[in-house]
Design an enzyme around this catalytic site. Sequence first.
Site, mmCIF file in Angstrom:
data_model
loop_
_atom_site.group_PDB
_atom_site.id
_atom_site.type_symbol
_atom_site.label_atom_id
_atom_site.label_comp_id
_atom_site.label_asym_id
_atom_site.label_seq_id
_atom_site.Cartn_x
_atom_site.Cartn_y
_atom_site.Cartn_z
ATOM 1 N N ARG A 185 0.729 -1.277 -0.006
ATOM 2 C CA ARG A 185 -0.004 0.006 0.178
ATOM 3 C C ARG A 185 0.955 1.154 0.002
ATOM 4 O O ARG A 185 0.574 2.277 -0.732
ATOM 5 C CB ARG A 185 -1.055 -0.078 1.110
ATOM 6 C CG ARG A 185 -2.077 -0.917 0.893
ATOM 7 C CD ARG A 185 -2.905 -1.064 2.121
ATOM 8 N NE ARG A 185 -2.164 -1.528 3.609
ATOM 9 C CZ ARG A 185 -2.612 -1.448 4.598
ATOM 10 N NH1 ARG A 185 -3.870 -1.133 5.174
ATOM 11 N NH2 ARG A 185 -1.881 -1.969 5.725
ATOM 12 N N ASN A 222 -6.575 -2.685 2.083
ATOM 13 C CA ASN A 222 -7.011 -4.338 2.036
ATOM 14 C C ASN A 222 -8.174 -4.502 2.356
ATOM 15 O O ASN A 222 -9.014 -3.921 2.978
ATOM 16 C CB ASN A 222 -5.944 -4.652 3.202
ATOM 17 C CG ASN A 222 -4.414 -4.618 2.931
ATOM 18 O OD1 ASN A 222 -3.953 -4.531 1.779
ATOM 19 N ND2 ASN A 222 -3.541 -4.750 4.050
#
Length: 732
Positions: free
Chosen positions: A20, A38
């Site tokens: 990320r 996520n």
Amino acid sequence: MSRVGRDLRVAGVVQGVGFRPYVHRLATGLRLSGRVGNDVAGVFIEIEGTQENVTEFLSALPRDPPPLARIDRVHVTACAARGADGFEIAASRDGGAHGALVSADFATCADCLRELFDPADRRYRYPFVNCTHCGPRFTIVREVPYDRPRTTMADFPMCAACGAEYTDPTDRRFHAEPTCCPDCGPRLELGGSTDPVGDAVARLADGQVLAIKGLGGFHLAVLAAHPTAPAVLRARKHRADKPFAVMVADLRQATELCEVDEIGERELTGPRRPIVLLPRRADARISAAVAPATSELGLMLPYTPLHHLLLRDLGEPIVLTSGNISDEPIAYRDADRLAGIADAVLTHNRPIHIRADDSVVRAGTVLRRSRGYAPEPLVLPLSCPQPVLACGAELKNTFCLTKGSHAFLSQHIGDLTDHETYVSFTESVQHFQRLFGITPRVVAHDLHPDYLSTRYAGELDDVDLIGVQHHHAHIASCLADNGETGPVIGVAFDGTGYGPDGTIWGGEFLVADLSGYERAGHLRPVPLPGGDAAVRQPWRMAAAYLPNADLPVTRRHKTQWAAVVAMARNGVNAPLTSSAGRLFDAAAALLDVRDEITYEGQAAIELEQCADPSTSEGYPAAVHDLVVHGEDLLHAIVADLHAGVDRAVIAARFHNGLADAVVTCCARLREHTGLQTVALSGGVFQNALLLRRTAAGLRRRGFRVLTHQRVPANDGGISLGQAVVAARRTGG
């Protein structure tokens, strides 16, 4: 300027590995807006910006992901721009179908190692330093999405300094779930010591046996060069002969003990940090009790900060072996089971959720697939229409779950003959099913009715059962390991496998694909006098093959020899077997290498170790109707022994002769089938000399040869083979 939007779904190993922050840096650098987060399926990305910048983002995304990330698939959907302001990392989302892949545990990275030994760093000598590029993953995760509350770090609230790193997208610890420091993280304990590491080092230097809590369980450690400590550890662990692994501080120490080639160096220093089997140096300074009767050592480099501290301070190698009594699973919840073995316990208060032994590799081939590899999935050469659970074999057990085109092969479980290991098997199956959101509809199992893995399959409700013959599963595993579906000529050589004809197979030539197989040839069957007793006592196989031999092995067992020969002739408690492993046992006994074994495959391993690899000639073995007469090789051994030929030359001629017989059979099978590809599988092909000679001979005859690389050739790879056979039979 007009703006366009895209929604992305990224599948692969993309949680807990810095993916990320990587997306955040890439998107902000291209002045894109949106968010990344996520969920149970992996990573979702929403971006918007100019057409040019969005196109550049899509092109750049798979180009340079974080070192531990693995992108399997990116699905892109066009959408209208939402008018987002800036780019953010969103909170994880629950719900939906599981699809996220969990990373394996990885060795301490270079950045964390620098911090560990930097006196100015706040994590100086802190044994739990980690970041998104390293540290525990699989062994601490309870559920997905992979976030701290779903790991065993949930009980360690972060301090302000760690929290600032954890929430900073530019920091390498951004959402590194095990992030901690001395103020807020786990702590070491060694009795009431105020200096656990220093006390541990002193105890090791003094020759004591130390239990050490690692990533996937406890290890037992002693000084490798100590004159008595390794032998004491052997006695307490009830491990008579099986070699111990050795941990060295760095490559310099590794090269002082072993010959380390380029492949070995890459395996030793890579992030997975398995045990690497390497040729031992003649002048290696190490106790004889560490690895008796073998010319190899299993070496590994430190893979946790604690290991680095211990090895740096101690200054010399240590034995580091699984914390258990032989044949039991590795202890991981507490060290109570190690009472009476360890003099002291170096432990910590970060729970291990799932146990995982060390992995083992040799020359680039995985022999035991566990820590550092599991649970990363293998991409299959077919898609499974229904989720499959494959229960694996009885020995060296692993299990396998499939979902779509992914196979989730478990960590090494062990031998299910031990009750605690069987409990570990059942618990691990349930954990994998929860972790990956898989409810199996099809369950594959071995044909042997008495295997505990087979019984487990039979006790499950609302599933379709598919039995897979043991040696077909070996060949199917090799096919899947190589991304192929067959058909091939399959050579499956191992110790024991249930044969549909009521005999014990183990020296098989199959024509096989993922759907089925035909047994086209085999080693000539001989009696197995005493059943399992013949496995433990290789001299019995010498009696079965050569009842009239006049050699030292005959005289050593003269009080039992006639009875065992009669048992074999009369077929009383003497089932027929075509096992290549038992042929090796007979050869080892004839050459006085090993009369009795204390661990599986010991006689064959030591026979390989004593063979002279420079010997090129091999003994002839008759092949009639694709049946190899293995006794010809043994008669040749006896003749050379009486002629005074060196034992190392005889051992090599035996290996070479068996390899030549394999090539002969495959060439004759090609005449009947037209198949040009041979798959070599089964535990016997972990023998590097036999594998090398066989593969070279096949290639000289124009064959394409498939061997194992990513999964073990031994029974640790059986579950993968069962899974792909079941998938194909159900429409895959």
